[in-house]
Enzyme design. Structure first.
Site, short mmCIF file in Angstrom:
data_model
loop_
_atom_site.label_atom_id
_atom_site.label_comp_id
_atom_site.label_asym_id
_atom_site.label_seq_id
_atom_site.Cartn_x
_atom_site.Cartn_y
_atom_site.Cartn_z
N THR A 149 -1.84 1.89 3.14
CA THR A 149 -1.92 0.83 4.16
C THR A 149 -0.63 0.80 4.99
OG1 THR A 149 -1.12 -0.80 2.57
CG2 THR A 149 -3.52 -0.60 2.82
N TYR A 150 0.48 1.15 4.36
CA TYR A 150 1.75 1.25 5.10
C TYR A 150 1.62 2.32 6.18
CZ TYR A 150 6.56 2.99 5.86
OH TYR A 150 7.73 3.44 6.41
N CYS A 151 1.08 3.49 5.80
CA CYS A 151 0.90 4.57 6.79
C CYS A 151 -0.02 4.12 7.92
CB CYS A 151 0.35 5.83 6.14
SG CYS A 151 1.48 6.55 4.95
N SER A 153 -0.33 1.14 9.08
CA SER A 153 0.44 0.24 9.98
C SER A 153 1.36 1.06 10.87
CB SER A 153 1.22 -0.81 9.18
OG SER A 153 2.33 -0.23 8.52
N LYS A 154 1.89 2.15 10.34
CA LYS A 154 2.79 3.00 11.14
C LYS A 154 1.99 3.85 12.13
CE LYS A 154 6.84 1.86 9.35
NZ LYS A 154 7.93 1.27 10.13
#
Ligand SMILES: NC(=O)c1ccc[n+]([C@@H]2O[C@H](COP(=O)([O-])OP(=O)(O)OC[C@H]3O[C@@H](n4cnc5c(N)ncnc54)[C@H](OP(=O)(O)O)[C@@H]3O)[C@@H](O)[C@H]2O)c1
Length: 245
Positions: A149-151, A153-154
């Site tokens: 999920t971090y990726c 967002s990026k």
């Protein structure tokens, strides 16, 4: 763009890459570096460290999810270089991890950068020059499921940067999204992988600012990922897709 004599604002400068960037800009001859931090003790520490090193760093209270903090940052007057560095990362399987973490990633990593750009870009346009630097990751280009999920967002941040460049590029404002892989900071403390130093990454970011590069990978691993994606995107996605929670 030259660093010398510029007014710079960095979000998330209490620690990690943001703090290192603040001192690197100061050393590079920036006139004034506004270093965003959320906590009073971090603001105080930045203030005393800047004094000790005689660095032109002014700590400011800045949580990129808070409208009043962003308004106060916009009231500082025209900023030449905005670095959207503040970031959070949740680990885990997107289907099972804490949903609040996934929401916070979008709120800080994506909406925080968008809010900062909306607040500061108009003055850049008015003065006919400026730069917005977004700190993403090479895994914005191909998802690393361990931090899926971090990726995501990026990836949203990288895409936003392209939109901002389309609207601002012909007004003298360059928008660049930098894409490092793992950096040795608190964020990656749980990852047992080779890491770049904050100083190396900060130096590379300043080099790319001077060169006005478009969305550069930072470090050899990031370059390898982007090259691999050009050669065989499916194989690259399969390979990185093995790295799961
Ligand atoms: N470390 C890596 O491996 C790596 C790799 C690629 C890209 N990046 C990116 O590099 C950037 C810097 O990360 P880092 O490695 O230096 O991580 P870090 O040491 O965890 O620092 C994160 C910074 O973001 C700040 N922050 C978090 N939420 C915020 C908010 N709502 N408003 C303002 N600031 C906030 C933190 O402030 P507090 O101290 O108040 O929490 C801290 O200053 C991030 O965008 C990250 O995604 C990191």
């Amino acid at each position: 763009m030259d660093i010398a004599n510029r007014r710079v604002l960095i979000t998330g400068a209490s620690r990690g890459l943001g703090r290192t960037l603040a001192f690197a800009f100061a050393e590079g001859g920036a006139r004034e570096v506004f270093a965003g931090a959320r906590k009073a003790e971090d603001i105080e520490r930045l203030r005393s460290d800047a004094q000790a090193f005689d660095a032109p760093i002014t700590p400011i209270k800045l949580d990129v999810t808070l409208a009043e903090d962003i308004q106060a940052a916009a009231a500082l007057g025209s900023i030449d270089i905005l670095v959207n560095n503040a970031g959070v990362a949740g680990y885990g399987n997107p289907l099972q991890m804490n949903f609040e973490s996934a929401l916070e990633e979008m709120s800080v990593n994506y909406f925080g950068a968008l809010r900062m750009a909306r607040a500061l870009a108009p003055a850049m346009v008015e003065q006919g020059q400026g730069m917005i630097v977004n700190v993403a990751t090479a895994f914005a280009k191909v998802n690393l499921p361990l931090v899926g999920t971090y990726c995501a967002s990026k990836a949203a941040l990288l895409s936003l940067g392209q939109a901002l460049q389309a609207y601002l590029g012909d007004k003298g404002v360059h928008v660049m999204t930098v894409m490092p892989t793992t950096i040795d900071t608190d964020m990656s403390s749980g990852a047992d992988v080779p890491k770049m130093t904050k100083e190396f990454v900060a130096g590379e970011i300043l080099r790319h600012i001077r060169a006005e590069t478009i969305d550069p990978p930072i470090g050899d691993e990031a370059k390898g990922i982007l090259d691999g994606l050009l050669k065989d995107p499916v194989a690259m996605e399969k390979m990185i897709g093995q790295i799961r929670a």
